[in-house]
Design an enzyme around this catalytic site. Structure first.
Site, short mmCIF file in Angstrom:
data_model
loop_
_atom_site.label_atom_id
_atom_site.label_comp_id
_atom_site.label_asym_id
_atom_site.label_seq_id
_atom_site.Cartn_x
_atom_site.Cartn_y
_atom_site.Cartn_z
N GLU A 37 -5.98 1.23 14.12
CA GLU A 37 -7.29 1.79 13.80
C GLU A 37 -8.23 0.62 13.48
O GLU A 37 -7.90 -0.22 12.65
CB GLU A 37 -7.20 2.73 12.59
CG GLU A 37 -8.50 3.43 12.28
CD GLU A 37 -8.37 4.41 11.12
OE1 GLU A 37 -9.40 5.00 10.73
OE2 GLU A 37 -7.26 4.57 10.59
N ARG A 280 8.74 -0.20 8.10
CA ARG A 280 7.68 -1.19 8.23
C ARG A 280 8.10 -2.50 7.58
O ARG A 280 9.08 -2.56 6.84
CB ARG A 280 6.40 -0.67 7.58
CG ARG A 280 6.50 -0.46 6.09
CD ARG A 280 5.33 0.37 5.56
NE ARG A 280 4.05 -0.14 6.00
CZ ARG A 280 2.91 0.55 5.96
NH1 ARG A 280 2.91 1.78 5.48
NH2 ARG A 280 1.79 0.02 6.36
N LYS A 290 -4.57 -1.63 3.34
CA LYS A 290 -5.84 -2.05 3.93
C LYS A 290 -6.99 -1.82 2.94
O LYS A 290 -7.95 -2.59 2.89
CB LYS A 290 -6.09 -1.29 5.23
CG LYS A 290 -7.04 -1.99 6.17
CD LYS A 290 -7.16 -1.26 7.50
CE LYS A 290 -5.93 -1.43 8.36
NZ LYS A 290 -6.11 -0.85 9.72
#
Length: 578
Positions: A37, A280, A290
């Site tokens: 994104e 992850r 983020k």
């Protein structure tokens, strides 16, 4: 795609692909995608997904797309789009096709119309707060929206009017009809469209309704012919919704839904991808959120997204971490379904391993103390030959100027040394790297008693090639000729946080309270001329000091700026033992 990155070690995803190809599933094809994104810079956690997606596609002769998940224009920016493309290429990969979720806005809309027409979706007038109240909890089922039984005709009319811009933001959503009593909250009639009167970076003001991620992601994978949709573990509970959308829309048997793509030449073998989740990459002494990284930048707590202390790919690149070291970390961490936190020292070890093999050596002093060789004549200069790499003759040699007055590291001299100190002391001897053995004869001091210069004599018979060159002394120190040295800005970087888990707020502190005050120190150092002439992003080992890189932005001819990538040894491990 480039072929620089190492093949992934065998793992469960690779085995799934092998088995699928053997059974003929997906027609034997392999197609993956990396779908960031564009609402921030990529961080080192994304590197694992990049290496996995591009690596699987490359190994099996498949293809991998870079697809921007640009369905939320309120948070997206072209700066992030450009940085993501640059980071992927820096890491050693290139994509087969560059796609955007916004390429498929018309497809998403037509698919939603089909779901409404099939009685599988409806327009809901509940506010966000009301939706939360109706949703239920992990232990209690939700309740149906009072608008769930609207007729197909009314739903289609309202949806088309939503597209036409008749309603304000938040007035209505489109929701799927699945199961408000499902144990998986993601299946409790999730929203697939919201109203946002915001211009989009790619589509301008054409749309004022935007799809939700889970819905758009599944369709995007299908129309791109993705075979294996690789996601991190937090999407495991979303997979039933992913599969529901693919099953109910049934894109392979409804080519009319993708007619707009065919007209634009955006063709691919529409299929039914399978979502596979993996853990992850998490590092200690780091935050990967983020939102938190954005706050660090916006609040001026770091010097931008590419601050060398940041875990962003642009940050570690500027720090001097080579892309091969990041790929090596991803390869060593492996691909599993087990969440874990990797020690930052593992990454630093990969960096040392790569730079030790591939960085030329140079002489530099970052905390200078003058050393004068009294038995050389004033103005004496000569040129010495040094190897560029002690372990690899292919690096060749270089000329290093030597003179009567030198800079040495202040820590290499002590007037009152502790036990076990094997460098220069009054009356003591030490070997000057590549020169010979010197003996400390006297000191110069300032008015406060601080040592400003060390006076030595050079034992001429200990110079390289002479009979005394093999005489043993316990210490060897490096130096830079004061007459030829080039002043440089040296940025000494360390870990941004001073605790292993800055996200842990159980003590009432936040990650901001754990910022390491010593994470950046700027000093003036002195370099041999061959280091000062480096191009930006050239990495060196400054002998005995660490690995450094010429800053990619600030380093320039006549104004050298070097960042410390990593120390020669793990100083944090030593500190922990102490």
């Amino acid at each position: 795609m480039t072929h620089e990155a190492p093949l992934q070690n065998n793992n469960f995803i690779r085995q799934i692909v092998i088995d699928d190809r053997a059974s003929g599933k997906h027609g034997g094809r392999v197609a993956t995608r990396f779908p960031p994104e564009p609402n921030g810079y990529l961080h080192i956690g994304h590197a694992k997904s990049i290496c996995l997606n591009f690596g699987i596609a490359r190994e099996f002769g498949g293809r991998c797309n870079l697809r921007f998940d640009d369905t939320n224009p309120t948070k997206e920016d072209i700066e992030y789009v450009e940085s993501i493309q640059e980071d992927v290429r820096w890491l050693g990969f290139d994509w087969d096709e560059l796609r955007h979720a916004s390429d498929y806005f018309e497809v998403f809309y037509r698919c939603a119309e089909k779901l409404i027409a099939d009685g599988k979706a409806f327009v809901c007038d509940l506010s966000a707060e009301e939706v939360r109240a109706y949703r239920g909890t992990l232990t209690e089922p939700g309740r149906n929206s009072p608008f769930r039984e609207r007729s197909v005709e009314e739903n289609l009319d309202l949806f088309r009017r939503m597209r036409a811009g008749e309603f304000p933001d938040g007035a209505r959503t489109v929701r799927l009809k699945i199961d408000m009593s499902s144990g998986n909250i993601n299946l409790r009639d999730p929203a697939i469209y919201r109203i946002r009167h915001v211009e989009h970076q790619n589509t301008g003001a054409v749309w004022c309704i935007y799809p939700m991620y889970d819905y758009a992601h599944s369709i995007s994978d299908a129309v791109e012919g993705i075979t294996h949709s690789l996601c991190t573990l937090e999407f495991e509970d979303h997979r039933p919704l992913y599969d529901w959308c693919l099953r109910e829309i049934d894109l392979p048997h409804h080519p009319e839904l993708t007619a707009s793509l065919t007209a634009r030449g955006l063709t691919a073998p529409t299929g039914t991808p399978q979502q596979i989740e993996f853990s992850r990459l998490n590092l200690d002494y780091t935050v990967m959120s983020k939102r938190k990284l954005m706050a660090l930048v916006q609040d001026g707590l770091v010097d931008g997204w590419d601050d060398p202390r940041m875990p962003t790919l642009s940050g570690v690149r500027r720090r001097g971490f080579p892309p091969a070291a990041v790929r090596l970390l991803c390869d060593r961490v492996g691909v599993t379904k087990q969440n874990s936190v990797i020690e930052f020292s593992v990454l630093e070890g990969c960096v040392r391993e790569e730079l030790d093999a591939n960085a030329a050596r140079r002489l530099a002093v970052i905390d200078p103390l003058k050393l004068v060789i009294d038995n050389l004549p004033a103005g004496h200069t000569e040129t010495l030959t040094f190897p560029n790499h002690p372990k690899n003759e292919a690096f060749g040699t270089r000329a290093v100027p030597f003179s009567r007055e030198l800079w040495i590291e202040r820590e290499d001299f002590m007037e009152v040394p502790p036990k076990g100190f094997h460098r220069l002391v009054p009356g003591g001897e030490v070997r000057l790297r590549g020169v010979g053995i010197v003996r400390c004869e006297s000191l110069d001091k300032d008015a406060d008693g601080n040592v400003t210069a060390v006076h030595c004599t050079l034992h001429a018979d200990t110079r390289p090639g002479l009979a005394g060159a093999d005489r043993k002394v316990k210490g060897t120190i490096h130096w830079v000729s004061a007459a030829h040295a080039v002043a440089a800005e040296i940025r000494l970087y360390d870990r941004l946080f001073d605790v292993a888990d800055p996200d842990d707020d159980s003590d009432g502190k936040t990650y901001r309270d754990h910022l390491n005050p010593d994470s950046k120190r700027v000093v003036q150092g002195w370099l041999e001329p061959a280091a000062a002439d480096a191009a930006p992003e050239t990495a060196y080992q400054f002998e005995r000091l660490g690995f450094f890189v010429a800053d990619r932005h600030d380093h320039a001819p006549g104004k050298p700026v070097f960042n410390r990538a990593v120390t020669l040894r793990d100083s944090w491990a030593k500190a922990g033992k102490n």
